[in-house]
Design an enzyme around this catalytic site. Structure first.
Site, mmCIF file in Angstrom:
data_model
loop_
_atom_site.group_PDB
_atom_site.id
_atom_site.type_symbol
_atom_site.label_atom_id
_atom_site.label_comp_id
_atom_site.label_asym_id
_atom_site.label_seq_id
_atom_site.Cartn_x
_atom_site.Cartn_y
_atom_site.Cartn_z
ATOM 1 N N SER A 46 0.817 -1.255 0.024
ATOM 2 C CA SER A 46 0.023 0.031 -0.025
ATOM 3 C C SER A 46 0.894 1.316 -0.122
ATOM 4 O O SER A 46 2.053 1.227 0.291
ATOM 5 C CB SER A 46 -0.857 0.003 1.221
ATOM 6 N N ILE A 48 3.194 4.345 -0.341
ATOM 7 C CA ILE A 48 4.361 4.986 -1.157
ATOM 8 C C ILE A 48 4.984 3.577 -1.631
ATOM 9 O O ILE A 48 5.662 3.563 -2.780
ATOM 10 C CB ILE A 48 5.292 5.641 -0.073
ATOM 11 N N SER A 170 12.731 10.477 6.825
ATOM 12 C CA SER A 170 11.900 11.339 7.249
ATOM 13 C C SER A 170 12.485 12.665 8.011
ATOM 14 O O SER A 170 13.550 12.598 8.514
ATOM 15 C CB SER A 170 10.739 10.839 8.191
ATOM 16 N N TYR A 197 9.869 7.509 17.352
ATOM 17 C CA TYR A 197 9.781 7.561 16.170
ATOM 18 C C TYR A 197 11.025 8.553 15.479
ATOM 19 O O TYR A 197 11.569 7.882 14.397
ATOM 20 C CB TYR A 197 8.762 7.930 15.451
ATOM 21 N N LYS A 201 14.001 7.602 12.913
ATOM 22 C CA LYS A 201 14.573 8.189 11.800
ATOM 23 C C LYS A 201 15.892 8.950 11.678
ATOM 24 O O LYS A 201 16.450 8.826 10.427
ATOM 25 C CB LYS A 201 13.436 9.420 11.182
ATOM 26 N N SER A 232 -0.822 8.943 3.570
ATOM 27 C CA SER A 232 -0.787 7.401 3.479
ATOM 28 C C SER A 232 -1.405 6.837 4.788
ATOM 29 O O SER A 232 -1.963 7.427 5.744
ATOM 30 C CB SER A 232 0.633 6.954 3.603
#
Length: 377
Positions: A46, A48, A170, A197, A201, A232
């Site tokens: 799904s 990207i 990101s 998170y 990254k 997304s």
């Protein structure tokens, strides 16, 4: 009435600025013909990842969708075969939260696929938990799993050099801070999840940097790619159900479609001439500078060593460059080698294809060579 019209005009003007600066993604050019080459895209069922896999398939590549869910992965492979007209799109099971699953995927891939030209680490999560092995789930899926998978597939990447590794990163890396004494610390609450998170990254950007250093002169190059603000599943997956109907229209207006988010990863995978920029961070299809924490070579090497330990890598499983990484008869004119003819592999439902100075100035020259976009319609 005039005030309302003025206000509407200002809002429209503001949206146009947001659209062209944040929402509209620059097109990816690069090589148009990938026939005979093989790409692995993680999390490609799904968003990207699926759009990235679709474009690779449209250009003729053999594409392996490495996904956790067999049902969704096989459905995505079917969709992509239909949309691209390329039967060389297959699913292989991969759960990045499990070291055993990562090793099983690598074993299955290396035993069934004769080559690997492009490895795109797209899969990622934004919320946390603990794995069965008691790891921080964010760290495992976003960094340790891709780190281990890259190491296990390196022999194939080196044998097919020049080849590429793309890590989907990101802008959140700017807020990341790595505590090497507590990399696998428990994460409790949404505030800690946001910080964790960002930390993963930052780990992505440092991993790409150190991998490029480790693989210098092997013909394998690596890039960190920021897809931009994308509408997304990752964005809405952890939003409360009652809030989603309110956010969807806003997300549609101010966030990129997954097709737009796929452009920078595709650029890093396909654009010719960017090999001197291996290890760099890309956004909007060009190199961007990163904060000091994301270009700290000492921290990158320290993360590398810590990741080897957390991934359970032994002394003989490091990414040391080979003495002769490329065959002498390689005459590929482009940034990815022209593959040799392949025989069908026994585990594939479809036959394998037959083969057919200054940084700013350097970046400017590379950008000038970008070809028109091949639309993902």
């Amino acid at each position: 009435m005039e005030a309302l019209l003025l206000g509407a005009g200002l809002l429209l003007g503001a949206y146009v600025l947001v659209y062209y600066n944040l929402v509209k993604a620059p097109p990816c050019g690069g090589m148009g013909n990938l026939r005979g080459r093989t790409a692995v895209v993680t999390g490609a069922n799904s968003g990207i990842g699926k759009m990235t896999a679709l474009e690779l398939a449209r250009r003729g590549a053999r594409v392996v969708l490495a996904c956790r869910s067999q049902e969704r992965g096989e459905a995505a492979a079917f969709d992509l075969r239909q949309e691209s007209g390329n039967n060389e799109v297959i699913f292989m099971a991969l759960d990045l939260a499990s070291l055993a699953s990562v090793r099983a995927f690598a074993t299955a891939f290396l035993s069934s696929e004769p080559r690997l030209d492009i490895l795109i680490h797209n899969a990622g999560i934004s919320s946390c938990g603990r794995t069965r092995e008691a790891f921080n789930l964010l760290l495992r899926v976003n960094h340790i799993g891709p780190f281990l998978l890259t190491h296990l597939l390196l022999p194939c990447l080196k044998a097919c050099a020049p080849s590429r590794v793309v890590v989907v990163a990101s802008a959140a890396h700017c807020r990341g801070r790595l505590d090497f004494k507590r990399l696998d610390r428990p994460v409790v609450g949404w505030r800690q999840e946001l910080r964790a998170y960002a930390d993963t990254k930052l780990a992505n950007v440092l991993f790409a940097r150190e991998l490029a250093n480790q693989l210098e002169a092997t013909g394998v190059t690596c890039y960190a790619a920021h897809p931009g603000p994308v509408n997304s599943e990752l964005f809405l997956r952890h939003v409360p159900g009652w809030l989603r109907p309110l956010l969807r229209p806003l997300a549609w207006l101010v966030l990129r479609a997954p097709r737009g988010g796929a452009q920078t990863p595709l650029y890093c995978a396909l654009q010719e001439g960017i090999e001197p920029l291996s290890g760099r961070y890309f956004a909007n299809c060009h190199v961007e500078e990163v904060p000091p924490a994301a270009r700290d070579d000492r921290a990158a090497h320290r993360l590398w060593e810590a990741s080897k330990r957390l991934a359970g890598l032994g002394p003989g499983e490091d990414a040391e460059p080979d003495e002769d990484p490329q065959s002498e008869d390689s005459e590929a004119p482009s940034s990815l080698s022209t593959p040799h003819p392949e025989e069908p592999t026994v585990s594939q439902p479809y036959p394998s294809p037959q083969s057919s100075p200054d940084l700013s100035k350097m970046t400017h020259r590379i950008q000038a060579k970008v070809e028109p976009e091949i639309q993902l319609s």
